[in-house]
Enzyme design. Structure first.
Site, mmCIF file in Angstrom:
data_model
loop_
_atom_site.group_PDB
_atom_site.id
_atom_site.type_symbol
_atom_site.label_atom_id
_atom_site.label_comp_id
_atom_site.label_asym_id
_atom_site.label_seq_id
_atom_site.Cartn_x
_atom_site.Cartn_y
_atom_site.Cartn_z
ATOM 1 N N THR A 1 -24.516 -25.217 4.287
ATOM 2 C CA THR A 1 -23.118 -25.214 4.725
ATOM 3 C C THR A 1 -22.433 -23.881 4.446
ATOM 4 O O THR A 1 -21.668 -23.374 5.276
ATOM 5 C CB THR A 1 -22.348 -26.359 4.044
ATOM 6 O OG1 THR A 1 -22.971 -27.605 4.403
ATOM 7 C CG2 THR A 1 -20.899 -26.382 4.496
ATOM 8 N N LYS B 1 0.855 -1.185 0.000
ATOM 9 C CA LYS B 1 0.000 0.000 0.000
ATOM 10 C C LYS B 1 0.895 1.240 0.000
ATOM 11 O O LYS B 1 1.801 1.338 0.852
ATOM 12 C CB LYS B 1 -0.904 0.029 1.225
ATOM 13 C CG LYS B 1 -2.078 -0.945 1.163
ATOM 14 C CD LYS B 1 -1.719 -2.349 1.560
ATOM 15 C CE LYS B 1 -1.448 -2.500 3.027
ATOM 16 N NZ LYS B 1 -1.117 -3.909 3.402
ATOM 17 N N TYR C 1 5.331 -1.418 25.070
ATOM 18 C CA TYR C 1 5.330 -2.857 24.769
ATOM 19 C C TYR C 1 6.589 -3.497 25.351
ATOM 20 O O TYR C 1 7.685 -2.947 25.231
ATOM 21 C CB TYR C 1 5.312 -3.020 23.250
ATOM 22 C CG TYR C 1 4.674 -4.278 22.714
ATOM 23 C CD1 TYR C 1 3.340 -4.570 22.955
ATOM 24 C CD2 TYR C 1 5.405 -5.153 21.908
ATOM 25 C CE1 TYR C 1 2.742 -5.700 22.409
ATOM 26 C CE2 TYR C 1 4.814 -6.279 21.356
ATOM 27 C CZ TYR C 1 3.486 -6.554 21.619
ATOM 28 O OH TYR C 1 2.906 -7.678 21.084
ATOM 29 N N ASP D 1 3.790 -2.283 11.083
ATOM 30 C CA ASP D 1 2.481 -1.771 10.672
ATOM 31 C C ASP D 1 1.641 -1.382 11.882
ATOM 32 O O ASP D 1 0.866 -0.419 11.830
ATOM 33 C CB ASP D 1 1.751 -2.789 9.804
ATOM 34 C CG ASP D 1 1.614 -4.155 10.472
ATOM 35 O OD1 ASP D 1 2.421 -4.492 11.362
ATOM 36 O OD2 ASP D 1 0.701 -4.907 10.073
#
Length: 254
Positions: free
Chosen positions: A179, A15, A90, A99
């Site tokens: 299904t 992208k 983190y 990302d």
């Protein structure tokens, strides 16, 4: 025209976006195997600089990066050590998807313009669905990772003997009547329930929560959630990458 190119080199596609300052001028998305489209995009807009985040394999990343390096004056590779307008809380920042960093920055910067008192939840619905939390004061706390829609459909098909491969298009009754609808409803309604539950759980501890949804399946899930308080922002990673570039440019880190 002078500007900055952002590249989100993902698991299934690349992208790209072209920015002049903080304004997005053009975006595109294409399969990684055809770098001619990337080359054409660069030739059209002639960016001077670029910033890339990658979750793709090393070989695939290198091919994209080599092309950009040849065509742009400067290429910034986003890592956990890149200076950011947010803090990473983190515990293992070296394993944090680039990302996820980009979308977190994009969402937090947008939220600061809308309501600086809000914590932010980012739901990125791509190959995987990630749920990431950034506090109002700009700390990336962490998040969760779950299989995306395509992975859920494929796993049912590939790990059973009889179930067909179904996609998200089509009827989705509360109770499947064959299904195909049983699989589609199981995957889609289960994912929607997962998203709603995650939002509700987070609001118990973060009542002033702003929610963004993005990614390849973001628009479809946003439409099905039918919740006006959730913000769909298609180019959140691009917005974040550009903000990271501008932040480093302003602080003379480049």
């Amino acid at each position: 025209m002078k500007g900055n190119l952002t590249i989100d080199n993902g698991n299934t596609s690349v992208k790209v976006a072209f920015f002049i300052g903080s304004q997005v001028v053009a975006t595109n998305r294409f399969m990684r195997r055809d770098n001619r489209l990337l080359d054409r995009f660069i030739s059209t807009y002639k960016p001077e600089t670029a910033i890339i985040c990658s979750t793709a394999s090393t070989a695939a990343s290198q091919r994209v990066e080599q092309l950009v390096e040849q065509r742009c004056r400067k290429l910034v590779r986003l890592t956990h050590e890149t200076p950011l307008p947010i803090r990473l809380g983190y515990r293992t920042p070296q394993t944090l998807g680039r990302d996820r960093i980009a979308t977190a920055v994009g969402a937090w910067c947008i939220s600061q313009r809308l309501d600086k008192a809000c914590d932010v939840l980012i739901i990125d619905a791509g190959t995987a669905i990630t749920y990431d939390l950034v506090t109002a004061d700009g700390c990336f706390v962490g998040g969760n990772i779950a299989p995306g829609l395509s992975l859920r459909f494929k796993s049912l098909h590939e790990h059973t003997g009889q179930l067909p491969l179904i996609d998200a298009e089509g009827d989705t009754p509360v109770v499947g009547y064959d299904t195909a609808t049983a699989i589609r409803s199981g995957v889609l309604l289960g994912t929607l329930g997962e998203i709603k539950s995650h939002i509700a759980d987070l609001k118990l501890s973060h009542p002033n929560l702003m929610v963004f949804i993005t990614g390849g399946d973001g628009r479809m899930l946003h439409n099905r959630l039918a919740d006006e308080s959730i913000i769909h922002y298609e180019h959140l990673a691009a917005e974040g990458l550009n903000r990271i570039y501008l932040y480093n440019q302003a602080n003379e880190n480049l």
